[in-house]
Design an enzyme around this catalytic site. Structure first.
Site, PDB file in Angstrom:
ATOM      1  N   HIS A  48      63.436  33.450  22.975  1.00 14.79           N
ATOM      2  CA  HIS A  48      62.119  34.079  23.097  1.00 14.79           C
ATOM      3  C   HIS A  48      61.439  34.299  21.743  1.00 14.79           C
ATOM      4  CE1 HIS A  48      58.888  36.661  24.370  1.00 14.79           C
ATOM      5  NE2 HIS A  48      59.418  37.717  23.786  1.00 14.79           N
ATOM      6  N   HIS A  72      59.924  40.537  16.569  1.00  6.38           N
ATOM      7  CA  HIS A  72      59.043  41.458  17.298  1.00  6.38           C
ATOM      8  C   HIS A  72      59.743  42.307  18.345  1.00  6.38           C
ATOM      9  CE1 HIS A  72      58.914  38.368  20.508  1.00  6.38           C
ATOM     10  NE2 HIS A  72      58.581  39.379  21.289  1.00  6.38           N
ATOM     11  N   GLU A  76      62.537  47.317  19.960  1.00  7.82           N
ATOM     12  CA  GLU A  76      62.553  47.722  21.355  1.00  7.82           C
ATOM     13  C   GLU A  76      63.908  47.446  22.006  1.00  7.82           C
ATOM     14  OE1 GLU A  76      59.178  46.308  23.401  1.00  7.82           O
ATOM     15  OE2 GLU A  76      59.601  47.458  25.215  1.00  7.82           O
ATOM     16  N   ASP A  77      64.505  46.310  21.690  1.00  2.56           N
ATOM     17  CA  ASP A  77      65.674  45.876  22.458  1.00  2.56           C
ATOM     18  C   ASP A  77      67.000  45.921  21.718  1.00  2.56           C
ATOM     19  OD1 ASP A  77      63.974  45.421  24.561  1.00  2.56           O
ATOM     20  OD2 ASP A  77      63.635  43.321  24.039  1.00  2.56           O
ATOM     21  N   ASP A 259      33.498  19.577  42.070  1.00  2.00           N
ATOM     22  CA  ASP A 259      33.273  19.823  40.649  1.00  2.00           C
ATOM     23  C   ASP A 259      34.568  20.257  39.967  1.00  2.00           C
ATOM     24  OD1 ASP A 259      32.118  20.297  38.267  1.00  2.00           O
ATOM     25  OD2 ASP A 259      30.970  22.064  38.877  1.00  2.00           O
TER      26      ASP A 259
HETATM   27 MN    MN Z   1      58.846  39.848  23.400  1.00  2.00          MN
END
Ligand code: MN
Length: 726
Positions: A48, A72, A76-77, A259
């Site tokens: 990721h 990034h 958080e993780d 279209d």
């Molecule tokens: Mn992410």
């Protein structure tokens, strides 16, 4: 599968002298921190961040942004802290990763369109560096590309947020490519059946019309060449989402789908764009109303292009977009098309004419004060005058900067504002005058015994809250004046032996009211209470000349009126001035003589300002202003008959609901809270309370009850009593 080397190659292609070491370090760190973690797809987690960094390299961003892409998710993780990032990668990287992490904290709860707009603004306002938004967009793009691995409920929530928040942000930044991909991916999940149906329909059409795209492309290219116009011709099926939106907008059935083809001609100059348009209109019939000149009239996100729709063989319509190479770059990459690399720093160069574009972008909502400051650091503050906050349920409220929990409380409801005693911001107790920050989650604590005070006006930033507080204070002041006026008239009536109540019952007062232009008796009382009309002049209307001559009976012994009036002002708020029976708004010590406690005093009903308390010896009272029927007996209250301000320090566990329990315990004991402030730390909070306490027994009752509240650890009395500023 993206490899780290692919990222390096991409960055090198537009920035040969990039800081490879930084990216190596970020890559190794990210790989180590995310080791053992997997994505829902079953792939190693590292896939990721690698993809995100690769997308960012596609935007031609600086190596700081690419490093942030790799890192990034570590805050958080993983167990990584911001401090570690700062040590290893420096301030900029740490701040940017922190910014991305903060944005991720706020899940968008689907609301009506207006909420979506507020939410978008809030996200942008929270961000101090535009690169945070770009990393977030890249993050979202890769997550959307791999969304199929998530459970349905989660999938729909993410797709909805992408459609309503992130695609519009990409659009706002002019990043057409990312916007279209985000929309198409969201559409596929949000309206799976429509997507399948539409996809099938387009495939069938394409099968029937065969190589129509190629044939039109060749015709276009030939005609351009015949007319000596340089131009690259591209043809494609329009994006699924844009076809679908249009069908829906015009209420057209999929069977009537025509279209769906779009062509693009990229020319070297603006002149060529218009020339190409003329040639196309010679070849095919244009559809009226579909010619758009966004070159002369750019869109707010600075998109420029000519658009036309023409009808070709067998009635097949198709759209043609014509623009220059530069316009195309801006249309596809938006703000990212404008990065310049100078001395390793990202930012548009002031000499660059495109710099104007960037500046205008930032000004889309508000003027920025000094464009140079902006360019130096690429710091942005898109909404410098606003802050965006949340309710615990996820509703977003926008406020002017400087707004406090009180503004928030009044925004929820007037009653919530009027009874607000405190607030939890992001789960922590804070004083009422705390300034709210972007992204704060605010929870208001109320108490039935709380009411607005004059100091509140200076604590709020919204005119709504100011207005509500003033309104409340005025109403309160009026009520007090009515009571005071009634007492003054009743006192006067008694002295003249006039049966006031009987007069009321017999409607004998109607004439007086009409004469003063007052609709109701209360209005008369209020005017008397404010000192606009004297009580005696009213009462004398109902007195015989003989009585008038005799004058009123001597005043009742002190105390009757005072006691009655005290009921009107049940809680005294001033610790220094104790005038028996009067307080607050209607009583003040006259500035001319400033009487000291204990000295003989006289009250004087002023015009509109309440009762001025003068020293009995004050020359002003004696000479100038004195008007006997505005005189009112006042005396210093004995301290023990009033409420004392007692300060308590309560140590509590800092957890949900506890502040509410503390407050309701106090108000259940009919005790007023004058002030409340809290400090937090270590899962505990110290609440400082200033309470209005009648006597020791009262205090003991409050202390005991507080001590028995679940989660209260200790209750102490503090002896440095704070005086309210009167
Ligand atoms: Mn992410």
């Amino acid at each position: 599968m993206i490899r780290f080397e692919d990222i390096l190659d991409r960055v090198e292609s537009y920035k040969p002298d990039f800081d490879e070491e930084l990216l190596q370090k970020a890559y190794i760190f990210s790989a180590r921190e995310h080791r053992g973690q997997t994505r829902s797809s079953g792939e190693p987690y590292l896939v990721h961040p690698l993809n995100v960094a690769y997308i960012l390299a596609g935007m031609r961003l600086d190596e700081t942004s690419i490093a942030v892409g790799l890192l990034h998710d570590v805050l958080e993780d993983t167990l990584t802290t911001k401090e570690t990032l700062q040590e290893l990668f420096g301030e900029a990287v740490a701040e940017l990763v922190d910014g991305v992490t903060k944005i991720s904290r706020y899940a968008y709860v689907s609301k009506e369109e207006q909420q979506a707009e507020t939410f978008r603004k809030m996200l942008l306002a929270m961000v101090s560096d535009l690169r945070v938004v770009l990393v977030k967009l890249a993050d979202r793009l890769h997550n959307m590309r791999t969304l199929q691995y998530l459970p349905e409920e989660k999938r729909l929530a993410v797709a909805k947020e992408t459609m309503e928040i992130y695609a519009p942000i990409a659009n706002r930044l002019g990043m057409g490519q990312i916007k279209h991909e985000l929309e198409d991916l969201s559409f596929r999940h949000l309206h799976a059946r429509d997507f399948e149906e539409l996809n099938k329909a387009v495939e069938e059409k394409m099968a029937v019309s065969g190589d129509v795209v190629d044939r039109i492309k060749v015709m276009l290219a030939q005609k351009l060449e015949e007319n000596d116009i340089e131009g690259d011709v591209h043809g494609r099926v329009k994006s699924m989402f844009s076809i679908w939106s249009k069908l829906r907008r015009q209420d057209i059935d999929i069977g009537q789908l025509y279209d769906y083809l779009a062509f693009r001609i990229i020319t070297p100059s603006v002149k060529d764009c218009y020339a190409a348009l003329g040639i196309i209109h010679q070849m095919w019939r244009p559809v009226p109303g579909r010619i758009k000149d966004y070159i002369a009239m750019p869109k707010p996100n600075f998109y420029q292009s000519l658009h036309t729709t023409v009808v070709a063989e067998k009635g097949q319509p198709f759209e043609v977009q014509i623009r220059t190479r530069e316009m195309d770059l801006i249309a596809e990459q938006g703000i990212a098309a404008h990065w310049k690399y100078k001395e390793g720093r990202v930012g548009a160069h002031p000499d660059d004419t495109n710099f104007l574009w960037l500046r205008q972008l930032v000004e889309w909502q508000h003027e920025i004060k000094d464009p140079r400051t902006f360019l130096n650091s690429l710091k942005i503050d898109l909404y410098p005058d606003e802050v965006y906050t949340f309710t615990p349920k996820g509703d977003v409220f926008a406020f002017p900067r400087g707004a406090t929990p009180l503004d928030f409380a009044f925004r929820i409801h007037t009653d919530v504002g009027s009874h607000c005693v405190g607030a939890r911001v992001n789960g922590k107790l804070v004083p009422l005058r705390t300034h709210l920050k972007n992204g704060d989650i605010v929870e208001i604590v109320t108490s039935p015994t709380q009411s607005p005070s004059r100091e509140w006006i200076n604590m709020v930033a919204t005119s709504r809250a100011k207005h509500k507080i003033r309104h409340w204070l005025n109403a309160e002041q009026k009520n007090r004046s009515i009571e005071l006026g009634r007492k003054l008239i009743e006192r006067e009536a008694k002295r003249y032996k006039v049966q006031w109540r009987k007069l009321i019952a017999e409607n004998a007062l109607d004439g007086v009211l009409t004469e003063h232009g007052l609709p109701r008796l209360d209005d008369l009382y209020a005017d008397v209470g404010y000192g606009k009309i004297s009580a005696r002049s009213i009462v004398e209307r109902f007195v015989t000349d003989e009585q008038k001559e005799k004058g009123p009976a001597p005043e009742q012994p002190a105390g009757v009126l005072q006691q009655a009036v005290r009921k009107i002002f049940p809680f005294s708020s001033s610790a220094t001035i104790k005038v028996k029976g009067y307080d607050d708004l209607l009583t003040y010590l006259a500035k001319c003589c400033n009487p000291l406690p204990g000295e003989p005093i006289i009250g004087y009903v002023t015009r509109g300002k309440g009762v001025a308390v003068h020293s009995a010896n004050c020359p002003n009272v004696k000479n100038l202003m004195f008007n006997p029927d505005r005189e009112i007996g006042v005396e210093w209250a004995e301290q023990r008959q009033t409420q004392f301000q007692v300060e308590l320090e309560v140590l509590i566990e800092d957890r949900q609901g506890i502040l509410g329990r503390v407050v309701s315990t106090i108000s259940n004991l009919k005790t007023n809270i004058r002030q409340m402030e809290a400090r937090t730390g270590d899962g505990k909070a110290t609440v400082e309370l200033v309470l209005e306490i009648a006597d020791l027994k009262h205090l003991e009752r409050v202390t005991r009850s507080l001590g028995s509240v679940e989660g209260v650890l200790r209750v102490d009395r503090k002896y440095n009593i704070r005086h309210a500023t009167a």
